[in-house]
Write a protein that holds these residues in place. Structure first.
Motif, mmCIF file in Angstrom:
data_model
loop_
_atom_site.group_PDB
_atom_site.id
_atom_site.type_symbol
_atom_site.label_atom_id
_atom_site.label_comp_id
_atom_site.label_asym_id
_atom_site.label_seq_id
_atom_site.Cartn_x
_atom_site.Cartn_y
_atom_site.Cartn_z
ATOM 1 N N UNK A 1 0.844 -1.189 0.000
ATOM 2 C CA UNK A 1 0.000 0.000 0.000
ATOM 3 C C UNK A 1 0.873 1.229 0.000
ATOM 4 N N UNK A 2 0.282 2.383 -0.281
ATOM 5 C CA UNK A 2 1.056 3.609 -0.405
ATOM 6 C C UNK A 2 0.353 4.779 0.276
ATOM 7 N N UNK A 3 1.164 5.694 0.777
ATOM 8 C CA UNK A 3 0.698 6.977 1.276
ATOM 9 C C UNK A 3 1.339 8.036 0.395
ATOM 10 N N UNK A 4 0.523 8.871 -0.221
ATOM 11 C CA UNK A 4 1.033 9.910 -1.113
ATOM 12 C C UNK A 4 0.932 11.272 -0.432
ATOM 13 N N UNK A 5 1.958 12.084 -0.618
ATOM 14 C CA UNK A 5 1.933 13.455 -0.115
ATOM 15 C C UNK A 5 2.182 14.399 -1.283
ATOM 16 N N UNK A 6 2.278 15.694 -0.984
ATOM 17 C CA UNK A 6 2.473 16.713 -2.020
ATOM 18 C C UNK A 6 1.444 16.549 -3.136
ATOM 19 N N UNK A 7 0.184 16.403 -2.757
ATOM 20 C CA UNK A 7 -0.867 16.199 -3.755
ATOM 21 C C UNK A 7 -1.042 17.451 -4.613
ATOM 22 N N UNK A 8 -1.111 17.223 -5.912
ATOM 23 C CA UNK A 8 -1.215 18.321 -6.873
ATOM 24 C C UNK A 8 -2.681 18.679 -7.144
ATOM 25 N N UNK A 9 -2.875 19.836 -7.751
ATOM 26 C CA UNK A 9 -4.221 20.273 -8.099
ATOM 27 C C UNK A 9 -4.916 19.203 -8.948
ATOM 28 N N UNK A 10 -4.229 18.716 -9.954
ATOM 29 C CA UNK A 10 -4.663 17.567 -10.750
ATOM 30 C C UNK A 10 -3.555 16.530 -10.626
ATOM 31 N N UNK A 11 -3.862 15.379 -10.053
ATOM 32 C CA UNK A 11 -2.816 14.416 -9.707
ATOM 33 C C UNK A 11 -3.058 13.074 -10.394
ATOM 34 N N UNK B 1 1.098 22.424 -5.949
ATOM 35 C CA UNK B 1 0.545 21.616 -4.869
ATOM 36 C C UNK B 1 -0.805 22.216 -4.469
ATOM 37 N N UNK B 2 -1.781 21.347 -4.203
ATOM 38 C CA UNK B 2 -3.158 21.797 -4.051
ATOM 39 C C UNK B 2 -3.382 22.691 -2.837
ATOM 40 N N UNK B 3 -2.606 22.528 -1.794
ATOM 41 C CA UNK B 3 -2.828 23.320 -0.586
ATOM 42 C C UNK B 3 -2.704 24.814 -0.881
ATOM 43 N N UNK B 4 -1.830 25.161 -1.831
ATOM 44 C CA UNK B 4 -1.683 26.570 -2.179
ATOM 45 C C UNK B 4 -2.956 27.144 -2.768
ATOM 46 N N UNK B 5 -3.615 26.373 -3.616
ATOM 47 C CA UNK B 5 -4.882 26.822 -4.197
ATOM 48 C C UNK B 5 -5.954 26.962 -3.119
ATOM 49 N N UNK B 6 -6.027 25.980 -2.222
ATOM 50 C CA UNK B 6 -7.028 26.025 -1.156
ATOM 51 C C UNK B 6 -6.848 27.258 -0.287
ATOM 52 N N UNK B 7 -5.605 27.542 0.067
ATOM 53 C CA UNK B 7 -5.318 28.643 0.987
ATOM 54 C C UNK B 7 -5.577 29.998 0.341
ATOM 55 N N UNK B 8 -5.098 30.185 -0.867
ATOM 56 C CA UNK B 8 -5.285 31.475 -1.539
ATOM 57 C C UNK B 8 -6.756 31.714 -1.859
ATOM 58 N N UNK B 9 -7.437 30.693 -2.354
ATOM 59 C CA UNK B 9 -8.855 30.856 -2.699
ATOM 60 C C UNK B 9 -9.690 31.225 -1.480
ATOM 61 N N UNK B 10 -9.421 30.564 -0.335
ATOM 62 C CA UNK B 10 -10.210 30.869 0.857
ATOM 63 C C UNK B 10 -9.841 32.238 1.422
#
Length: 344
Positions: free
Chosen positions: A124-134, A194-203
């Motif tokens: 199994x795998x744990x993925x980090x640094x999830x992108x906007x489209x991954x 990375x998706x967190x940047x989009x989430x943070x700026x948009x909010x």
């Protein structure tokens, strides 16, 4: 070291029962399971991993994929060490091992993941640094490989995920700063997609709009997630003619560099500019103290591990209450860095 045959002889029960107890199978009496696990510890039982893997068609290894160029530079390794500790706390119950899979910044993460999967390296795998489209999500889903992600994405294949509450951080911070008279507020975001940047700026933009304000595009600073990135943001901010009066630092790794850049110019946090960030072990040494968000990284790791095991047939019955998707809230620790208040 004791093998499974010696363990069965010591307990006077069958090898099959011992094996099922060690592997967490549900068809074993709880008292028997307890006796087996206790005896395994006392006698120093070590499984024959190669033979076990061949019989079961498994490796008993879980991989945690990280990108070395973005995640473990500067203080990022501190964050992940605590997460790893929580993950391995859960995996140790089932004699599973966690292995960090380090993808170089010079290699395409999709190609790296394909190579890992082709080798059959992990169950199994744990993925980090999830992108906007991954695209990694769809790749693993097609191959029916269990995985969980630390972070969300617009790509969604029904996989479990846990993510930090970047929207909550933005909303609370903007509300707090606007209440103190700030109108020209800057935000930071990672330099990549990375998706967190989009989430943070948009909010942040939505939160400002709720107060009748707009997020100036010139006040969105991209940076590497390390001290050097924070220093560069400070230099860019100081070079502006119309500086912001407050700033939100989305990544805990950049606060030290940001403070250093301000200090060299004689600009003092909390007096000349308000700062809200995220806490790290190093940020406790900053002066004035940083107002920032904090969380239990170890508990986050435990939740990640349980969410993954809940998707794996051999362990799912043990984690019926695991939350498959959760936004992990953080607590705000008040410091002195956002004390700068503008007159009404």
């Amino acid at each position: 070291m004791t093998g499974i045959r010696r363990l069965a002889q010591h307990l006077d029960i069958s090898i099959g029962t011992v094996s099922r107890a060690l592997n967490g199978r549900p068809d074993v009496n709880e008292e028997t399971r307890r006796r087996v696990l206790q005896a395994a510890t006392e006698l120093g039982y070590v499984p024959n991993q190669s033979g076990r893997s061949l019989r079961q068609g498994t490796t008993n290894i879980i991989g945690f994929m990280m990108q070395t160029g973005t995640e473990i530079t500067g203080q990022g390794d501190t964050f992940f060490m605590s997460v790893f500790d929580g993950i391995q706390t859960v995996f140790a119950r089932h004699r599973l091992d966690l292995v960090a899979l380090l993808c170089s910044s010079s290699e395409d993460p999709d190609d790296y993941l394909k190579r890992v999967v082709a080798r059959g390296f992990a169950d199994g795998l744990i993925l980090s640094a999830t992108q906007r489209h991954d695209p990694r999500f769809e790749f693993l889903a097609k191959r029916k490989i269990p995985f969980v992600t630390l972070g969300r994405s617009l790509t969604d294949v029904g996989q479990p995920w846990l993510d930090l509450d970047f929207e909550g951080m933005a909303q609370i911070s903007i509300d707090r700063l606007v209440a103190r008279g700030h109108r020209r507020i800057a935000v930071t975001r990672p330099h990549d997609d990375v998706n967190l940047g989009h989430l943070f700026v948009d909010q942040s933009a939505r939160a400002l709009a709720g107060h009748g304000l707009a997020l100036d595009p010139e006040l969105i600073f991209s940076s590497l997630p390390n001290e050097a990135g924070g220093y560069q943001v400070a230099r860019q901010l100081l070079a502006m003619t119309d500086r912001p009066t407050a700033i939100l630092l989305v990544n805990e790794t950049i606060a030290i560099g940001f403070y250093r850049g301000l200090s060299e110019a004689g600009v003092k946090p909390g007096r000349d500019i308000a700062i809200i960030g995220r806490q790290s072990p190093q940020s406790h040494f900053l002066s004035p103290s940083l107002t920032g968000f904090t969380l239990s990284r170890r508990d986050l790791g435990i939740a990640l591990a349980e969410a993954l095991l809940a998707t794996m047939p051999a362990f799912s019955h043990l984690y019926p209450d695991a939350d498959p998707r959760k936004v992990w809230s953080e607590d705000l620790i008040e410091g002195e860095s956002d004390a700068h208040t503008l007159p009404a």
